[in-house]
Design a protein around this motif. Structure first.
Motif, PDB file in Angstrom:
ATOM      1  N   LYS A  15      -0.357  73.964  34.339  1.00 22.77           N
ATOM      2  CA  LYS A  15       0.323  74.495  33.159  1.00 22.77           C
ATOM      3  C   LYS A  15      -0.691  75.144  32.233  1.00 22.77           C
ATOM      4  O   LYS A  15      -1.894  74.888  32.346  1.00 22.77           O
ATOM      5  CB  LYS A  15       1.130  73.425  32.440  1.00 22.77           C
ATOM      6  CG  LYS A  15       0.426  72.124  32.144  1.00 22.77           C
ATOM      7  CD  LYS A  15       1.358  71.160  31.394  1.00 22.77           C
ATOM      8  CE  LYS A  15       1.479  69.825  32.044  1.00 22.77           C
ATOM      9  NZ  LYS A  15       2.150  68.819  31.242  1.00 22.77           N
ATOM     10  N   GLU A  19      -0.473  73.637  26.744  1.00 19.34           N
ATOM     11  CA  GLU A  19       0.601  72.704  27.081  1.00 19.34           C
ATOM     12  C   GLU A  19       0.083  71.421  27.724  1.00 19.34           C
ATOM     13  O   GLU A  19       0.839  70.482  27.941  1.00 19.34           O
ATOM     14  CB  GLU A  19       1.612  73.378  28.010  1.00 19.34           C
ATOM     15  CG  GLU A  19       2.364  74.517  27.363  1.00 19.34           C
ATOM     16  CD  GLU A  19       3.316  75.209  28.314  1.00 19.34           C
ATOM     17  OE1 GLU A  19       3.666  74.634  29.372  1.00 19.34           O
ATOM     18  OE2 GLU A  19       3.711  76.354  28.000  1.00 19.34           O
ATOM     19  N   LEU A  20      -1.199  71.384  28.058  1.00 17.61           N
ATOM     20  CA  LEU A  20      -1.783  70.184  28.654  1.00 17.61           C
ATOM     21  C   LEU A  20      -1.835  69.063  27.633  1.00 17.61           C
ATOM     22  O   LEU A  20      -1.996  69.293  26.433  1.00 17.61           O
ATOM     23  CB  LEU A  20      -3.205  70.458  29.152  1.00 17.61           C
ATOM     24  CG  LEU A  20      -3.360  71.256  30.423  1.00 17.61           C
ATOM     25  CD1 LEU A  20      -4.832  71.569  30.669  1.00 17.61           C
ATOM     26  CD2 LEU A  20      -2.774  70.515  31.609  1.00 17.61           C
ATOM     27  N   THR A  21      -1.742  67.853  28.138  1.00 17.52           N
ATOM     28  CA  THR A  21      -1.912  66.676  27.284  1.00 17.52           C
ATOM     29  C   THR A  21      -3.198  65.966  27.681  1.00 17.52           C
ATOM     30  O   THR A  21      -3.744  66.203  28.773  1.00 17.52           O
ATOM     31  CB  THR A  21      -0.730  65.701  27.465  1.00 17.52           C
ATOM     32  OG1 THR A  21      -0.766  65.190  28.811  1.00 17.52           O
ATOM     33  CG2 THR A  21       0.608  66.395  27.198  1.00 17.52           C
ATOM     34  N   ALA A  22      -3.642  65.113  26.815  1.00 18.66           N
ATOM     35  CA  ALA A  22      -4.809  64.298  27.145  1.00 18.66           C
ATOM     36  C   ALA A  22      -4.522  63.453  28.381  1.00 18.66           C
ATOM     37  O   ALA A  22      -5.417  63.196  29.189  1.00 18.66           O
ATOM     38  CB  ALA A  22      -5.201  63.419  25.956  1.00 18.66           C
ATOM     39  N   SER A  23      -3.276  63.068  28.577  1.00 18.44           N
ATOM     40  CA  SER A  23      -2.903  62.290  29.770  1.00 18.44           C
ATOM     41  C   SER A  23      -3.079  63.110  31.042  1.00 18.44           C
ATOM     42  O   SER A  23      -3.462  62.570  32.080  1.00 18.44           O
ATOM     43  CB  SER A  23      -1.457  61.808  29.668  1.00 18.44           C
ATOM     44  OG  SER A  23      -1.324  60.892  28.609  1.00 18.44           O
ATOM     45  N   ASP A  24      -2.795  64.412  30.976  1.00 16.89           N
ATOM     46  CA  ASP A  24      -3.011  65.278  32.140  1.00 16.89           C
ATOM     47  C   ASP A  24      -4.492  65.301  32.504  1.00 16.89           C
ATOM     48  O   ASP A  24      -4.853  65.199  33.677  1.00 16.89           O
ATOM     49  CB  ASP A  24      -2.545  66.714  31.852  1.00 16.89           C
ATOM     50  CG  ASP A  24      -1.045  66.839  31.661  1.00 16.89           C
ATOM     51  OD1 ASP A  24      -0.281  66.076  32.291  1.00 16.89           O
ATOM     52  OD2 ASP A  24      -0.641  67.720  30.872  1.00 16.89           O
ATOM     53  N   ASP A  26      -6.787  63.040  31.643  1.00 14.87           N
ATOM     54  CA  ASP A  26      -7.159  61.696  32.085  1.00 14.87           C
ATOM     55  C   ASP A  26      -6.763  61.448  33.533  1.00 14.87           C
ATOM     56  O   ASP A  26      -7.523  60.837  34.292  1.00 14.87           O
ATOM     57  CB  ASP A  26      -6.512  60.623  31.194  1.00 14.87           C
ATOM     58  CG  ASP A  26      -7.117  60.566  29.799  1.00 14.87           C
ATOM     59  OD1 ASP A  26      -8.228  61.116  29.591  1.00 14.87           O
ATOM     60  OD2 ASP A  26      -6.469  59.978  28.909  1.00 14.87           O
TER      61      ASP A  26
END
Length: 164
Positions: A15, A19-24, A26
């Motif tokens: 993505k 739109e990325l998250t820290a969870s992505d 991690d």
């Protein structure tokens, strides 16, 4: 992660960066960098112990992807994990190669020809446009049986028609 057991990166987030998250991020680092870290710490003592008696140099092979050497749009999290795994593999090669353990990084760039990918149209459907798992195994075996006077640190595998 998708739970894709064929490929540690199989569930990576594709993505746009914003739109990325820290969870992505991690998830990529956990599966690639942390996974290799824990695996290497668990196996290197046995590899070192077998150096004197092994018929071939004990071998630790790290599977990467083109993302190990080049980031691409929408692949930031995946590239971060793959870059980290490659860097860790290089450090391990430099530390344990002189002690007789062959550590190599293998870039596998392309769709592997397995039942799950049978219907995938890649490289315009050209014959051998997917990577043969037997050819990958042959390359891995070659790395494992290399004489210690000529260890390969990195190998790049791709179909002859793959763009890179």
């Amino acid at each position: 992660m998708s739970g894709d057991l064929d490929n540690v990166g199989g569930g990576f987030a594709v993505k746009p960066f914003l739109e990325l998250t820290a969870s992505d991020l991690d998830a990529s680092l956990d599966s690639n960098a942390h996974g290799l870290f824990h695996f290497a710490q668990a196996t290197l003592p046995s590899l070192l112990a077998s150096v004197p008696t092994s018929p071939h140099p004990p071998t630790l092979l790290v599977t990467g992807a083109t993302a190990s050497v080049r980031g691409s749009p929408r692949f930031a999290a995946f590239a971060a994990g793959k870059f980290a795994g490659r860097a860790l593999g290089q450090s391990l090669a430099r530390e344990f190669g002189p002690r007789g353990v062959h550590v190599a990084h293998v870039i596998v760039d392309g769709v592997i020809d397995i039942p799950r990918t049978k219907g995938y149209n890649v490289n315009e459907g050209k014959e051998d446009g997917k990577i043969s798992p037997d050819a990958i195994a042959d390359s891995y075996w070659h790395l494992h049986t290399q004489h210690r006077s000529s260890f390969t640190q990195e190998l790049d595998l791709r179909p002859y028609v793959e763009k890179f």
